[in-house]
Design an enzyme around this catalytic site. Structure first.
Site, PDB file in Angstrom:
ATOM      1  NE  ARG A  11      -3.580   0.235   2.219  1.00  0.00           N
ATOM      2  CZ  ARG A  11      -4.757   0.480   2.719  1.00  0.00           C
ATOM      3  NH1 ARG A  11      -5.410  -0.462   3.341  1.00  0.00           N
ATOM      4  NH2 ARG A  11      -5.298   1.678   2.634  1.00  0.00           N
ATOM      5  CB  CYS A  12       4.136   1.952   1.313  1.00  0.00           C
ATOM      6  SG  CYS A  12       5.490   3.146   1.373  1.00  0.00           S
ATOM      7  N   GLY A  13       3.617   3.716  -1.622  1.00  0.00           N
ATOM      8  CA  GLY A  13       4.209   4.064  -2.911  1.00  0.00           C
ATOM      9  C   GLY A  13       5.724   3.914  -2.926  1.00  0.00           C
TER      10      GLY A  13
END
Length: 140
Positions: A11-13
């Site tokens: 979920r983390c870019g």
């Protein structure tokens, strides 16, 4: 099994960009999705030691639970911080990458380049459109 491991949150870019950079180098890491399979207390201690940073440096201060639990208090022991991470894996900052060249919290994402046992790589475009150019500088 790969000799590269990424402690990854999909979920983390930044974490997604680091994974993409590793794959851009032609490498396939072992992916530890630590939100569903958190590392043990000993593994977290070992990651901090291998990265040469205090345990506190691996915490994600931007998470609301960090403030709610008062984790900024300098008097908290590593054991108290580890208790919090075990209860709230989101507190572990990401991505942490382990390769034969070293261990590091790879923020910004291009920090992973100095850990990759290949290179220099052709330019890479991150998800936000920023182009990363590899200087070829590696640890070791």
């Amino acid at each position: 099994m790969s000799d590269i491991t990424i402690f990854h949150n999909p979920r983390c870019g930044t974490s997604r960009n680091v994974l993409a950079l590793i794959r851009h180098a032609g490498l396939e890491p072992r992916i530890v999705e630590y939100m569903s399979a958190p590392p043990s207390r000993d593994e977290i201690r070992a990651l901090a030691a291998a990265a040469g940073v205090p345990l506190r440096a691996l915490l994600r201060e931007k998470e609301a639970v960090f403030t709610e639990l008062g984790l900024a208090a300098p008097v908290l022991s590593d054991d108290a911080l580890l208790d919090a991470v075990q209860q709230h894996p989101v507190l572990l900052n990401r991505p942490i990458v382990v390769t034969p060249l070293g261990t590091a919290l790879c923020r910004p994402s291009e920090a992973v380049l100095e850990l990759l046992p290949v290179g220099p790589l052709p330019p890479f475009t991150k998800s936000d459109g920023e182009v990363v150019r590899d200087s070829g500088k590696r640890r070791g």
